[in-house]
Write an enzyme that holds these catalytic residues in place. Sequence first.
Site, PDB file in Angstrom:
ATOM      1  CG  LEU A  67      72.470 -35.392  34.977  1.00  0.00           C
ATOM      2  CD1 LEU A  67      73.599 -36.591  34.341  1.00  0.00           C
ATOM      3  CD2 LEU A  67      71.782 -35.217  34.092  1.00  0.00           C
ATOM      4  CG  ASP A  68      65.477 -36.664  37.169  1.00  0.00           C
ATOM      5  OD1 ASP A  68      65.878 -35.976  37.375  1.00  0.00           O
ATOM      6  OD2 ASP A  68      64.671 -37.125  36.866  1.00  0.00           O
ATOM      7  NE  ARG A  69      70.186 -41.235  45.283  1.00  0.00           N
ATOM      8  CZ  ARG A  69      70.120 -40.634  46.816  1.00  0.00           C
ATOM      9  NH1 ARG A  69      69.360 -40.441  47.809  1.00  0.00           N
ATOM     10  NH2 ARG A  69      70.811 -42.053  48.146  1.00  0.00           N
TER      11      ARG A  69
END
Length: 235
Positions: A67-69
Amino acid sequence: MNRPNLWSERKEILFEDNHLLIINKPAGLLVQGDATGDEPLSAKAEEYLRFKYKKPGAAFVGVAHRLDRPVSGVVALAKTSKALSRLNELFRDNKVHKTYWALTGKCPEPTQGHLTHWLVKDPIRNTTKAYTERHGQGLKADLDYQVLGQAGNRWLVQVNPITGRPHQIRVQLSSGLGTPIVGDVKYGFLAPLPDVSIALHARQLEFQHPVTKEAMCFKAPLPDIAHWEAAEAYY
């Protein structure tokens, strides 16, 4: 060994068996290490497993997806190399059904549908651009979406990505519908959220267990943050 300040069962840890560790990732935490040197989810998971099982050496933690940060929600980690190999295969073959919830500033029109774009990533700027027709080395990206309803002064949109491209949901909602995700200034929202997260949450993962073959479904509760409060009515 002191217990690390990591997670608690039934809150951050959604499920664990001999093969899988399913985590509800908080926004702001990397899934895997990068050039920043910040401690990622994978390292925290290894520390948790070493403590829990009193391992003298390193514990195995395999990352099958990311997942993106600034995104929160469910992440599946593998505890064995066999589970990782089979999880990788499930994700690669699009045999994992993913459900995300996103908050947008205005209601997407139409309120449900399918989006197809060809995405080109700029690794220097860490952004992705969406094209409605085939474009150079662009990768095809598909998703289905539907508006679940109004959540306060925002709109709650359920997204089911069919492919798994970098920044896919973020750029497709922004470029395809003109409805950037709340807080996502990288893709057109006007202002960041106070915690610098974006209002995108990996709500659910469904797949066949890589070893036991049992049908699995994992749901991640929404973050306990003000901008998600109104969305809890849609549980």
